[in-house]
Motif scaffolding. Structure first.
Motif, PDB file in Angstrom:
ATOM      1  N   VAL A 133       0.839  -1.201   0.000  1.00 17.59           N
ATOM      2  CA  VAL A 133       0.000   0.000   0.000  1.00 17.59           C
ATOM      3  C   VAL A 133       0.872   1.249   0.000  1.00 17.59           C
ATOM      4  CG1 VAL A 133      -1.778   1.283   1.262  1.00 17.59           C
ATOM      5  CG2 VAL A 133      -1.812  -1.228   1.261  1.00 17.59           C
ATOM      6  N   ILE A 134       0.455   2.243  -0.797  1.00 16.60           N
ATOM      7  CA  ILE A 134       1.097   3.547  -0.727  1.00 16.60           C
ATOM      8  C   ILE A 134       0.035   4.577  -0.377  1.00 16.60           C
ATOM      9  CG2 ILE A 134       0.874   3.875  -3.240  1.00 16.60           C
ATOM     10  CD1 ILE A 134       3.490   5.566  -3.046  1.00 16.60           C
ATOM     11  N   GLU A 135       0.276   5.353   0.665  1.00 15.60           N
ATOM     12  CA  GLU A 135      -0.686   6.351   1.129  1.00 15.60           C
ATOM     13  C   GLU A 135      -0.398   7.695   0.491  1.00 15.60           C
ATOM     14  OE1 GLU A 135      -2.056   8.670   5.247  1.00 15.60           O
ATOM     15  OE2 GLU A 135      -0.850   6.830   5.371  1.00 15.60           O
ATOM     16  N   VAL A 136      -1.465   8.353  -0.009  1.00 14.05           N
ATOM     17  CA  VAL A 136      -1.337   9.698  -0.557  1.00 14.05           C
ATOM     18  C   VAL A 136      -2.460  10.554   0.024  1.00 14.05           C
ATOM     19  CG1 VAL A 136      -0.261   8.891  -2.692  1.00 14.05           C
ATOM     20  CG2 VAL A 136      -2.747   9.181  -2.596  1.00 14.05           C
ATOM     21  N   GLN A 137      -2.278  11.859  -0.048  1.00 12.84           N
ATOM     22  CA  GLN A 137      -3.271  12.791   0.484  1.00 12.84           C
ATOM     23  C   GLN A 137      -4.173  13.389  -0.592  1.00 12.84           C
ATOM     24  OE1 GLN A 137      -3.785  13.430   3.898  1.00 12.84           O
ATOM     25  NE2 GLN A 137      -2.486  11.600   3.916  1.00 12.84           N
ATOM     26  N   GLY A 138      -3.941  12.991  -1.836  1.00 16.01           N
ATOM     27  CA  GLY A 138      -4.775  13.520  -2.902  1.00 16.01           C
ATOM     28  C   GLY A 138      -4.222  13.162  -4.257  1.00 16.01           C
ATOM     29  N   LEU A 139      -4.978  13.485  -5.303  1.00 19.94           N
ATOM     30  CA  LEU A 139      -4.593  13.130  -6.660  1.00 19.94           C
ATOM     31  C   LEU A 139      -3.253  13.744  -7.059  1.00 19.94           C
ATOM     32  CD1 LEU A 139      -8.039  13.692  -8.460  1.00 19.94           C
ATOM     33  CD2 LEU A 139      -7.156  11.570  -7.472  1.00 19.94           C
ATOM     34  N   VAL A 155      -3.238   2.095  -4.073  1.00  8.49           N
ATOM     35  CA  VAL A 155      -3.166   3.492  -3.644  1.00  8.49           C
ATOM     36  C   VAL A 155      -4.236   3.740  -2.583  1.00  8.49           C
ATOM     37  CG1 VAL A 155      -3.496   5.891  -4.338  1.00  8.49           C
ATOM     38  CG2 VAL A 155      -2.180   4.344  -5.797  1.00  8.49           C
ATOM     39  N   PHE A 156      -3.813   4.282  -1.468  1.00 10.39           N
ATOM     40  CA  PHE A 156      -4.694   4.595  -0.339  1.00 10.39           C
ATOM     41  C   PHE A 156      -4.821   6.105  -0.244  1.00 10.39           C
ATOM     42  CE2 PHE A 156      -4.461   5.060   4.558  1.00 10.39           C
ATOM     43  CZ  PHE A 156      -5.833   5.275   4.659  1.00 10.39           C
ATOM     44  N   TYR A 157      -5.957   6.639  -0.688  1.00 11.02           N
ATOM     45  CA  TYR A 157      -6.228   8.073  -0.597  1.00 11.02           C
ATOM     46  C   TYR A 157      -6.758   8.373   0.803  1.00 11.02           C
ATOM     47  CZ  TYR A 157      -5.979   8.336  -5.739  1.00 11.02           C
ATOM     48  OH  TYR A 157      -5.580   8.293  -7.054  1.00 11.02           O
ATOM     49  N   SER A 181     -12.361  10.354  -8.986  1.00 15.96           N
ATOM     50  CA  SER A 181     -11.334  10.188 -10.019  1.00 15.96           C
ATOM     51  C   SER A 181     -10.117   9.401  -9.548  1.00 15.96           C
ATOM     52  CB  SER A 181     -10.874  11.565 -10.522  1.00 15.96           C
ATOM     53  OG  SER A 181     -11.965  12.307 -11.030  1.00 15.96           O
ATOM     54  N   GLY A 182     -10.145   8.919  -8.316  1.00 19.31           N
ATOM     55  CA  GLY A 182      -8.969   8.257  -7.753  1.00 19.31           C
ATOM     56  C   GLY A 182      -8.497   7.058  -8.543  1.00 19.31           C
ATOM     57  N   ALA A 183      -9.417   6.197  -8.959  1.00 22.78           N
ATOM     58  CA  ALA A 183      -9.029   4.994  -9.700  1.00 22.78           C
ATOM     59  C   ALA A 183      -8.508   5.349 -11.083  1.00 22.78           C
ATOM     60  CB  ALA A 183     -10.220   4.045  -9.797  1.00 22.78           C
ATOM     61  N   VAL A 196     -10.176   4.361  -0.669  1.00 20.25           N
ATOM     62  CA  VAL A 196     -10.408   5.790  -0.413  1.00 20.25           C
ATOM     63  C   VAL A 196     -11.020   5.972   0.973  1.00 20.25           C
ATOM     64  CG1 VAL A 196     -11.535   7.888  -1.230  1.00 20.25           C
ATOM     65  CG2 VAL A 196     -10.833   6.129  -2.878  1.00 20.25           C
ATOM     66  N   ARG A 197     -10.456   6.892   1.734  1.00 15.95           N
ATOM     67  CA  ARG A 197     -11.044   7.236   3.027  1.00 15.95           C
ATOM     68  C   ARG A 197     -12.482   7.708   2.824  1.00 15.95           C
ATOM     69  NH1 ARG A 197      -8.623   9.473   7.892  1.00 15.95           N
ATOM     70  NH2 ARG A 197     -10.214  10.537   9.147  1.00 15.95           N
TER      71      ARG A 197
END
Length: 473
Positions: A133-139, A155-157, A181-183, A196-197
């Motif tokens: 898993v890689i965590e990101v805060q946004g696109l 991807v973990f938003y 639009s995350g996927a 997605v949170r």
């Protein structure tokens, strides 16, 4: 000169008396509306049936069709001048078996987490998807990490809704892009899935679904997308700080199907003086499938139906034609709203006002309004009529997703604005159920809508520059 002054005094006195007479009459009519809704309302009973006898009403589903048939029958019982169904093709997506997910921190060491498929997502492979898993805060952070850090991972938003924004819909708007639009964006970097949170301001175990899009991503490049509860998002983020090589497993069985036929449900009271001028009240009949859609948007549906019933009950015959429109497919396509506007424009119908309720059945606070300066000032002049009911919010900018396609240079669009602080606790989640709706709050909302429609019908927006309002302070 004295005669002229006396003449002016008499004229001004007449205007003052006329304004006070109108104010008194309007106050009494609005009081009748609130009394009828609170003492003899039907909105709560209608919602009980929609929620508990029919349940979640996902577009294209059997339940959605049941809701169409039920609301049409109930509108016919009101003795309206016309009730009809407007055909519309809608997307059909099914969830399948319940989703399952866990976080693995070591061989044989796992913890289950609460997820739900996002509406429109493809399924995982039959055996599920498992990856780091890689965590990101946004696109925007995807570009920073690049394909070398994202490819082959989930991807973990994890950008939360901002708790410091009083207007919770602003908080929602600030992070919903990662759900929608995350996927699509993560797939460009070789990700194998997206988590997605949930769009939720409180910490709980309910994952919140919602629509998502793959844009123009080829079918063979699409990746599964799910929402994770806020509690589990916090857990996953925390454990990733300690153990970056953990793996997440999730399995989903959802499926996209061919479009199917459904309907907008429409009822009408023909105007007694200006029948070609049309006012609309509405909400969307479809909902997500996790709960029963009581707040989103069963409440708006029954409140809109109640507006027409209240007018019938108090014996008020609108001058303009009044329609209730129960739109289909707001949640994952907006097909109903677009179809209604398309048909209206093809018939050159003159829509002068549209009011939507799609923010839950909580205590009404007022309205968001899209209008010209002069139109807005006229509506503001009615504000003191709402003061006894603690309705104080009259702000620029509003309407609703389903009525926005009607927008032109003439029409006034309005959206009921209930107190929104608890709305996202339930939005698109399994706990959006009938027991979360307060009967009195729901009925107050219906009466508030009917009162604004009454004033728009009585005074309209013609000759607006000549006389902003007889009710101004």
């Amino acid at each position: 000169m004295k005669s002229f002054c006396l003449f002016l005094i008499l004229i001004l006195s007449g205007i003052t008396v006329s304004a006070q007479t109108n104010y008194t009459a309007d106050s009494l009519n609005i009081r009748k509306i609130y009394d009828m809704s609170l003492l003899n309302g039907k909105s709560y009973n209608w919602l009980d049936h929609l929620s508990n006898e029919i349940g979640g009403r996902l577009s294209g589903s059997f339940n959605a069709q049941q809701a169409v048939e039920y609301t049409k029958a109930e509108l016919e019982k009101l003795g309206l001048d016309k009730v009809w169904l407007q055909p519309v093709m809608v997307p059909k997506w099914t969830r399948g078996e319940r989703e399952f997910a866990y976080v693995q921190t070591a061989p044989g060491v796992t913890r289950n987490v609460n997820i739900t498929a996002l509406g429109g997502s493809i399924a995982t492979p039959a055996g599920g998807t498992k990856a780091k898993v890689i965590e990101v805060q946004g696109l925007e952070q995807l570009k920073e990490y690049g394909r070398e850090n994202i490819e082959g991972k989930i991807v973990f938003y994890n950008r939360p809704m901002r708790a410091d924004l009083i207007q919770t819909f602003d908080a929602y708007g600030g992070c919903v892009d990662q759900r929608y639009s995350g996927a699509e964006e993560a797939a460009k970097y070789g990700a194998v899935g997206v988590i997605v949170r949930s769009m939720n301001l409180r910490m709980d175990d309910f994952p919140h679904t919602g629509s998502m899009s793959y844009g123009d991503t080829p079918e063979n490049k699409r990746i599964p997308a799910a929402a994770i509860s806020t509690n589990d998002a916090k857990y996953l983020s925390g454990i990733l700080k300690i153990q970056k090589d953990l793996e997440l497993y999730f399995r989903m069985n959802c499926e996209n199907h061919e479009d199917v036929k459904s309907y907008n449900v429409i009822g009408e009271i023909t105007g007694s003086e200006n029948p070609k001028e049309i006012m609309v009240v509405g909400g969307h009949l479809d909902s997500w499938d996790l709960g029963d859609g009581s707040h989103d948007d069963g409440a708006g549906v029954v409140q809109s139906m109640e507006v027409l019933r209240l007018f019938k009950e108090i014996g008020y015959k609108p001058k303009k034609t009044l329609r209730v429109v129960l739109f289909m497919n707001e949640e994952n396509g907006l097909r109903g709203g677009n179809k209604y506007a398309e048909v209206a424009k093809s018939k050159s119908e003159d829509h002068v006002f549209a009011l939507e309720s799609d923010a839950g059945g909580f205590t009404p606070r007022g309205f968001g309004i899209t209008a010209t300066d002069a139109q807005f000032e006229k509506i503001l002049s009615w504000k003191k009529l709402f003061k006894p009911y603690l309705i104080h919010y009259f702000e620029r900018g509003g309407g609703g997703a389903d009525i926005n396609p009607l927008k032109d240079e003439k029409i006034v669009l309005a959206g009921l604005r209930p107190d929104s602080q608890r709305y996202f606790d339930y939005h698109h989640a399994a706990n959006d159920t009938f027991d979360k709706v307060n009967k009195r709050e729901l009925e107050l909302g219906a009466a508030t809508m009917a009162s604004l429609v009454f004033l728009v019908d009585k005074y309209g927006f013609n000759n607006i520059n000549k006389e902003t309002s007889e009710l101004a302070d």
